[in-house]
Design a protein around this motif. Structure first.
Motif, PDB file in Angstrom:
ATOM      1  N   ALA A  33       0.823  -1.207   0.000  1.00 16.68           N
ATOM      2  CA  ALA A  33       0.000   0.000   0.000  1.00 16.68           C
ATOM      3  C   ALA A  33       0.861   1.263   0.000  1.00 16.68           C
ATOM      4  O   ALA A  33       0.518   2.247  -0.661  1.00 16.68           O
ATOM      5  CB  ALA A  33      -0.931  -0.006   1.210  1.00 16.68           C
ATOM      6  N   ILE A  34       1.970   1.247   0.714  1.00 21.34           N
ATOM      7  CA  ILE A  34       2.858   2.409   0.731  1.00 21.34           C
ATOM      8  C   ILE A  34       3.441   2.648  -0.660  1.00 21.34           C
ATOM      9  O   ILE A  34       3.491   3.783  -1.147  1.00 21.34           O
ATOM     10  CB  ILE A  34       3.958   2.232   1.794  1.00 21.34           C
ATOM     11  N   GLY A  35       3.874   1.581  -1.308  1.00 28.39           N
ATOM     12  CA  GLY A  35       4.392   1.720  -2.661  1.00 28.39           C
ATOM     13  C   GLY A  35       3.323   2.183  -3.642  1.00 28.39           C
ATOM     14  O   GLY A  35       3.566   3.057  -4.489  1.00 28.39           O
ATOM     15  N   THR A  36       2.129   1.624  -3.530  1.00 39.44           N
ATOM     16  CA  THR A  36       1.032   2.010  -4.411  1.00 39.44           C
ATOM     17  C   THR A  36       0.663   3.471  -4.202  1.00 39.44           C
ATOM     18  O   THR A  36       0.482   4.219  -5.167  1.00 39.44           O
ATOM     19  CB  THR A  36      -0.187   1.109  -4.171  1.00 39.44           C
ATOM     20  N   ALA A  37       0.564   3.890  -2.961  1.00 41.03           N
ATOM     21  CA  ALA A  37       0.227   5.288  -2.674  1.00 41.03           C
ATOM     22  C   ALA A  37       1.307   6.234  -3.189  1.00 41.03           C
ATOM     23  O   ALA A  37       1.002   7.320  -3.703  1.00 41.03           O
ATOM     24  CB  ALA A  37       0.023   5.479  -1.176  1.00 41.03           C
ATOM     25  N   THR A  38       2.559   5.825  -3.073  1.00 39.55           N
ATOM     26  CA  THR A  38       3.647   6.654  -3.588  1.00 39.55           C
ATOM     27  C   THR A  38       3.525   6.837  -5.094  1.00 39.55           C
ATOM     28  O   THR A  38       3.651   7.950  -5.619  1.00 39.55           O
ATOM     29  CB  THR A  38       5.013   6.027  -3.235  1.00 39.55           C
ATOM     30  N   GLY A  39       3.276   5.746  -5.806  1.00 42.59           N
ATOM     31  CA  GLY A  39       3.086   5.845  -7.250  1.00 42.59           C
ATOM     32  C   GLY A  39       1.879   6.686  -7.618  1.00 42.59           C
ATOM     33  O   GLY A  39       1.917   7.456  -8.588  1.00 42.59           O
ATOM     34  N   MET A  40       0.813   6.560  -6.850  1.00 41.55           N
ATOM     35  CA  MET A  40      -0.385   7.358  -7.121  1.00 41.55           C
ATOM     36  C   MET A  40      -0.114   8.843  -6.940  1.00 41.55           C
ATOM     37  O   MET A  40      -0.518   9.660  -7.767  1.00 41.55           O
ATOM     38  CB  MET A  40      -1.526   6.922  -6.193  1.00 41.55           C
ATOM     39  N   VAL A  41       0.579   9.176  -5.884  1.00 46.30           N
ATOM     40  CA  VAL A  41       0.856  10.590  -5.600  1.00 46.30           C
ATOM     41  C   VAL A  41       1.827  11.181  -6.620  1.00 46.30           C
ATOM     42  O   VAL A  41       1.666  12.321  -7.055  1.00 46.30           O
ATOM     43  CB  VAL A  41       1.390  10.747  -4.155  1.00 46.30           C
ATOM     44  N   LEU A  42       2.837  10.392  -7.007  1.00 47.35           N
ATOM     45  CA  LEU A  42       3.819  10.899  -7.960  1.00 47.35           C
ATOM     46  C   LEU A  42       3.205  11.202  -9.327  1.00 47.35           C
ATOM     47  O   LEU A  42       3.628  12.137 -10.001  1.00 47.35           O
ATOM     48  CB  LEU A  42       4.972   9.902  -8.119  1.00 47.35           C
ATOM     49  N   LEU A  43       2.224  10.415  -9.731  1.00 46.08           N
ATOM     50  CA  LEU A  43       1.606  10.623 -11.043  1.00 46.08           C
ATOM     51  C   LEU A  43       0.280  11.372 -10.990  1.00 46.08           C
ATOM     52  O   LEU A  43      -0.333  11.598 -12.031  1.00 46.08           O
ATOM     53  CB  LEU A  43       1.413   9.290 -11.745  1.00 46.08           C
ATOM     54  N   ALA A  44      -0.159  11.777  -9.820  1.00 43.81           N
ATOM     55  CA  ALA A  44      -1.414  12.515  -9.715  1.00 43.81           C
ATOM     56  C   ALA A  44      -1.399  13.814 -10.520  1.00 43.81           C
ATOM     57  O   ALA A  44      -2.403  14.137 -11.170  1.00 43.81           O
ATOM     58  CB  ALA A  44      -1.747  12.789  -8.252  1.00 43.81           C
ATOM     59  N   PRO A  45      -0.302  14.582 -10.533  1.00 46.81           N
ATOM     60  CA  PRO A  45      -0.321  15.804 -11.355  1.00 46.81           C
ATOM     61  C   PRO A  45      -0.562  15.518 -12.838  1.00 46.81           C
ATOM     62  O   PRO A  45      -1.235  16.298 -13.515  1.00 46.81           O
ATOM     63  CB  PRO A  45       1.064  16.416 -11.129  1.00 46.81           C
ATOM     64  N   MET A  76      -4.529  -0.526   1.749  1.00 48.77           N
ATOM     65  CA  MET A  76      -4.766  -1.082   0.417  1.00 48.77           C
ATOM     66  C   MET A  76      -6.191  -0.793  -0.044  1.00 48.77           C
ATOM     67  O   MET A  76      -6.413  -0.444  -1.212  1.00 48.77           O
ATOM     68  CB  MET A  76      -4.518  -2.593   0.414  1.00 48.77           C
ATOM     69  N   ALA A  77      -7.143  -0.914   0.851  1.00 54.31           N
ATOM     70  CA  ALA A  77      -8.535  -0.633   0.492  1.00 54.31           C
ATOM     71  C   ALA A  77      -8.712   0.833   0.093  1.00 54.31           C
ATOM     72  O   ALA A  77      -9.432   1.132  -0.867  1.00 54.31           O
ATOM     73  CB  ALA A  77      -9.459  -0.984   1.650  1.00 54.31           C
ATOM     74  N   ILE A  78      -8.042   1.725   0.788  1.00 60.00           N
ATOM     75  CA  ILE A  78      -8.129   3.150   0.455  1.00 60.00           C
ATOM     76  C   ILE A  78      -7.506   3.410  -0.916  1.00 60.00           C
ATOM     77  O   ILE A  78      -8.075   4.137  -1.740  1.00 60.00           O
ATOM     78  CB  ILE A  78      -7.459   4.000   1.550  1.00 60.00           C
ATOM     79  N   CYS A  79      -6.352   2.817  -1.180  1.00 60.39           N
ATOM     80  CA  CYS A  79      -5.701   2.998  -2.485  1.00 60.39           C
ATOM     81  C   CYS A  79      -6.586   2.468  -3.613  1.00 60.39           C
ATOM     82  O   CYS A  79      -6.791   3.146  -4.623  1.00 60.39           O
ATOM     83  CB  CYS A  79      -4.349   2.298  -2.517  1.00 60.39           C
ATOM     84  N   TRP A  80      -7.105   1.267  -3.454  1.00 66.53           N
ATOM     85  CA  TRP A  80      -7.921   0.675  -4.514  1.00 66.53           C
ATOM     86  C   TRP A  80      -9.247   1.394  -4.679  1.00 66.53           C
ATOM     87  O   TRP A  80      -9.753   1.511  -5.801  1.00 66.53           O
ATOM     88  CB  TRP A  80      -8.117  -0.809  -4.256  1.00 66.53           C
TER      89      TRP A  80
END
Length: 119
Positions: A9-21, A96-100
């Motif tokens: 989940a930490i890795g997924t959230a990091t990827g989500m935040v990095l590509l959010a812009p 993980m549930a929050i990310c998904w």
């Protein structure tokens, strides 16, 4: 030691935040969102897998001297997080549930914006 789902989940959230812009810029520019969304999802899931590699090594039976070394911090600070957080499955599962859920909501919003759903 933190759980593997938390690292994922930490890795997924990091990827989500990095590509959010990038996906927000595509949304604001009224561009097609399929390519930006696909890239966002694949990179965020890829970051999650990379973050969980030391946990997978542990589950595979590798000795602790390999997956607990400081050089394993290249996998999204894996040993550092293990020292800070106790082993508990609930925070990892919730993260993980929050990310998904966030990813699903974005895909749903993109589909609704495209007008592909017929009433």
């Amino acid at each position: 030691m933190a759980s593997a789902p938390l690292h994922f989940a930490i890795g997924t959230a990091t990827g989500m935040v990095l590509l959010a812009p990038r996906i927000l810029a595509a949304w604001n520019a009224r561009e097609k969102l399929a390519t930006a969304t696909r890239t966002w999802l694949l990179i965020s899931w890829g970051c999650g897998i990379v973050a969980a590699i030391p946990s997978l090594l542990r589950y595979a039976g590798f000795p602790e001297s390999i997956y607990a070394n400081p050089w394993m911090n290249i996998f999204f600070l894996h040993p550092w997080i293990n020292r800070i957080l106790p082993r508990n499955e609930l925070p990892g599962s919730l993260a993980m549930a929050i990310c998904w859920t966030t990813q699903y909501a974005w895909v749903l919003a993109a589909v609704l914006r495209s007008g592909r759903i017929r009433k």
